[in-house]
Design a protein around this motif. Structure first.
Motif, mmCIF file in Angstrom:
data_model
loop_
_atom_site.group_PDB
_atom_site.id
_atom_site.type_symbol
_atom_site.label_atom_id
_atom_site.label_comp_id
_atom_site.label_asym_id
_atom_site.label_seq_id
_atom_site.Cartn_x
_atom_site.Cartn_y
_atom_site.Cartn_z
ATOM 1 N N HIS A 156 0.770 -1.216 0.153
ATOM 2 C CA HIS A 156 0.156 0.093 0.080
ATOM 3 C C HIS A 156 0.773 1.249 0.054
ATOM 4 C CE1 HIS A 156 -3.592 -2.375 0.663
ATOM 5 N NE2 HIS A 156 -3.113 -2.901 1.561
ATOM 6 N N ALA A 157 0.571 2.345 -0.649
ATOM 7 C CA ALA A 157 1.385 3.421 -1.112
ATOM 8 C C ALA A 157 1.777 4.303 0.316
ATOM 9 C CB ALA A 157 0.534 4.416 -1.953
ATOM 10 N N GLU A 158 0.936 4.087 1.518
ATOM 11 C CA GLU A 158 1.006 4.932 2.750
ATOM 12 C C GLU A 158 2.038 4.262 3.389
ATOM 13 O OE1 GLU A 158 -2.564 2.332 3.624
ATOM 14 O OE2 GLU A 158 -1.754 3.326 1.639
ATOM 15 N N THR A 159 2.583 2.844 3.001
ATOM 16 C CA THR A 159 3.474 2.371 3.846
ATOM 17 C C THR A 159 5.127 2.046 3.165
ATOM 18 O OG1 THR A 159 3.085 0.030 2.642
ATOM 19 C CG2 THR A 159 1.810 0.727 4.633
ATOM 20 N N ASN A 160 4.975 2.972 1.757
ATOM 21 C CA ASN A 160 6.250 2.881 1.132
ATOM 22 C C ASN A 160 6.514 4.103 0.448
ATOM 23 O OD1 ASN A 160 7.564 2.434 -1.888
ATOM 24 N ND2 ASN A 160 8.279 0.484 -0.435
ATOM 25 N N ARG A 161 7.881 4.429 0.567
ATOM 26 C CA ARG A 161 8.167 5.986 0.113
ATOM 27 C C ARG A 161 7.944 6.223 -1.548
ATOM 28 N NH1 ARG A 161 14.313 8.986 1.281
ATOM 29 N NH2 ARG A 161 13.638 10.838 0.294
ATOM 30 N N LEU A 163 6.189 4.272 -3.481
ATOM 31 C CA LEU A 163 4.740 4.368 -3.679
ATOM 32 C C LEU A 163 4.105 5.718 -3.288
ATOM 33 C CD1 LEU A 163 3.821 0.667 -3.117
ATOM 34 C CD2 LEU A 163 4.430 1.642 -5.280
ATOM 35 N N HIS A 164 4.241 6.015 -2.084
ATOM 36 C CA HIS A 164 3.565 7.344 -1.664
ATOM 37 C C HIS A 164 3.903 8.709 -2.544
ATOM 38 C CE1 HIS A 164 3.202 10.921 0.668
ATOM 39 N NE2 HIS A 164 1.933 10.451 1.209
ATOM 40 N N ALA A 165 5.088 8.566 -3.182
ATOM 41 C CA ALA A 165 5.439 9.722 -3.933
ATOM 42 C C ALA A 165 4.582 9.414 -5.408
ATOM 43 C CB ALA A 165 6.969 9.515 -4.569
ATOM 44 N N CYS A 166 4.456 8.326 -5.774
ATOM 45 C CA CYS A 166 3.634 8.005 -6.906
ATOM 46 C C CYS A 166 1.893 8.260 -6.762
ATOM 47 C CB CYS A 166 3.487 6.644 -7.211
ATOM 48 S SG CYS A 166 5.090 6.051 -8.062
ATOM 49 N N SER A 167 1.516 8.184 -5.331
ATOM 50 C CA SER A 167 0.298 8.394 -4.877
ATOM 51 C C SER A 167 -0.030 9.954 -5.141
ATOM 52 C CB SER A 167 -0.089 7.935 -3.666
ATOM 53 O OG SER A 167 0.365 8.742 -2.658
ATOM 54 N N VAL A 168 0.773 10.657 -5.034
ATOM 55 C CA VAL A 168 0.819 12.249 -5.056
ATOM 56 C C VAL A 168 1.159 12.794 -6.429
ATOM 57 C CG1 VAL A 168 0.646 12.563 -2.551
ATOM 58 C CG2 VAL A 168 2.807 12.834 -3.728
ATOM 59 N N PHE A 169 1.593 12.053 -7.287
ATOM 60 C CA PHE A 169 2.259 12.679 -8.720
ATOM 61 C C PHE A 169 0.781 12.762 -9.366
ATOM 62 C CE2 PHE A 169 3.985 11.904 -12.855
ATOM 63 C CZ PHE A 169 4.837 12.690 -12.713
ATOM 64 N N THR A 170 0.941 14.284 -10.043
ATOM 65 C CA THR A 170 -0.207 14.598 -10.998
ATOM 66 C C THR A 170 0.021 14.639 -12.503
ATOM 67 O OG1 THR A 170 0.365 16.999 -10.399
ATOM 68 C CG2 THR A 170 -1.365 15.879 -8.801
ATOM 69 N N GLY A 171 1.308 14.342 -12.649
ATOM 70 C CA GLY A 171 1.843 14.276 -14.234
ATOM 71 C C GLY A 171 1.319 12.890 -14.948
ATOM 72 N N ASP A 172 1.937 12.530 -15.912
ATOM 73 C CA ASP A 172 1.567 11.357 -16.759
ATOM 74 C C ASP A 172 2.633 10.251 -16.460
ATOM 75 O OD1 ASP A 172 -0.422 12.457 -18.622
ATOM 76 O OD2 ASP A 172 0.975 14.067 -18.850
ATOM 77 N N VAL A 173 2.202 9.176 -16.322
ATOM 78 C CA VAL A 173 2.913 8.018 -16.018
ATOM 79 C C VAL A 173 2.865 6.888 -17.105
ATOM 80 C CG1 VAL A 173 3.337 6.118 -14.376
ATOM 81 C CG2 VAL A 173 2.804 8.452 -13.717
ATOM 82 N N LEU A 174 4.186 6.323 -17.506
ATOM 83 C CA LEU A 174 3.924 4.931 -18.331
ATOM 84 C C LEU A 174 4.911 3.869 -17.549
ATOM 85 C CD1 LEU A 174 4.300 3.265 -21.249
ATOM 86 C CD2 LEU A 174 6.512 4.377 -21.133
ATOM 87 N N ILE A 175 4.329 2.894 -17.363
ATOM 88 C CA ILE A 175 4.877 1.669 -16.606
ATOM 89 C C ILE A 175 4.858 0.696 -17.567
ATOM 90 C CG2 ILE A 175 4.465 -0.177 -14.637
ATOM 91 C CD1 ILE A 175 2.744 1.977 -13.340
ATOM 92 N N VAL A 176 6.189 -0.158 -17.700
ATOM 93 C CA VAL A 176 6.402 -0.964 -18.577
ATOM 94 C C VAL A 176 6.676 -2.192 -17.986
ATOM 95 C CG1 VAL A 176 7.809 -1.841 -20.514
ATOM 96 C CG2 VAL A 176 6.937 0.502 -20.463
#
Length: 246
Positions: A156-161, A163-176
């Protein structure tokens, strides 16, 4: 559009990292590449050349300390911050338009970077995941079996640095994702996906038959195509639309 190549040195803590700028002739978006653990800028250079040719300033660089037993995640995060700051010092950069492309360990660091520096676009290929604990412990001393257990569960995002950064990121994301990855399992990819709740857009691609390192040339080409297409759509496409609307 042709790209200019310039070898540079990034200085940090009385040490030096080698890097390479590739840039066109006008003010454009910047793209920072972050390689994985044990890797180098070599593979990134080929993709950076193509993206620079689209009209971006690209910076690839070698993280310090991969041959040293004592390097920590803190050390390499500071390397990444130094490289980011050097990229933004380039006179051709539009500082409001920065993309970061990270692979594996580099993807993990790139996610954390978004909480420390402005990033507009974030591309993560097989992003690794680590427990927040033992942040200052040398990376080579981390328990590999424990890491695989951790990565094989939904984190979960709140337990990992990262993932937490990803949870508040508002730009565009690509995951491969690589289909047969034995280092970053599907559960890790889904942890990153689940964390991206506020992104402007999220693109997830799976390279069929690919392993973690993309050892097959076909997989290498597949990733190159995915990345270049995404950068073209997200970075170059947006800049062109801005110009045309003026």
């Amino acid at each position: 559009m042709t790209a200019r190549s310039e070898s540079i040195v990034i200085e940090i803590d009385d040490e030096q990292m080698s890097g390479t700028f590739l840039s066109p002739k006008s003010k454009v978006p910047g793209v920072l590449f972050v390689h994985g653990w044990g890797g180098s800028q070599e593979r990134d250079l080929e993709r950076a050349k193509g993206i620079a040719g689209l009209g971006c300033v690209c910076l690839t660089f070698d993280l310090r300390g991969h041959a040293l037993a004592r390097v920590t995640r803190e050390d390499n995060l500071r390397d990444l911050l130094a490289a980011y700051d050097r990229l933004l010092s380039h006179p051709a950069i539009d500082t409001s338009a920065v993309a970061v492309v990270g692979t594996s360990y580099g993807g993990y660091l790139a996610a954390i970077l978004t909480s420390l520096r402005p990033v507009r676009w974030l591309a993560l290929r097989v992003p690794a995941l680590y427990r927040d604990q033992e942040w200052l412990k040398p990376k080579r001393e981390l328990d590999k079996a424990d890491l695989m257990d951790y990565r094989s569960t939904l984190v979960h995002a709140e337990t990992n640095r990262a993932l937490h950064a990803c949870s508040v990121f508002t730009g565009d994301v690509l995951i491969v994702e690589s289909e047969t990855d034995d280092h970053v399992p599907h559960a890790t990819i889904m942890s990153y996906r689940a964390a991206c709740q506020h992104t402007h857009s999220l693109t997830h691609r799976i390279i069929d038959g690919a392993d973690h390192s993309l050892s097959d040339p076909v997989s290498q080409q597949a990733y190159t195509s995915i990345l270049v297409d995404w950068v073209t759509e997200m970075v170059v496409g947006e800049r062109l639309s801005i110009i045309q609307s003026r």
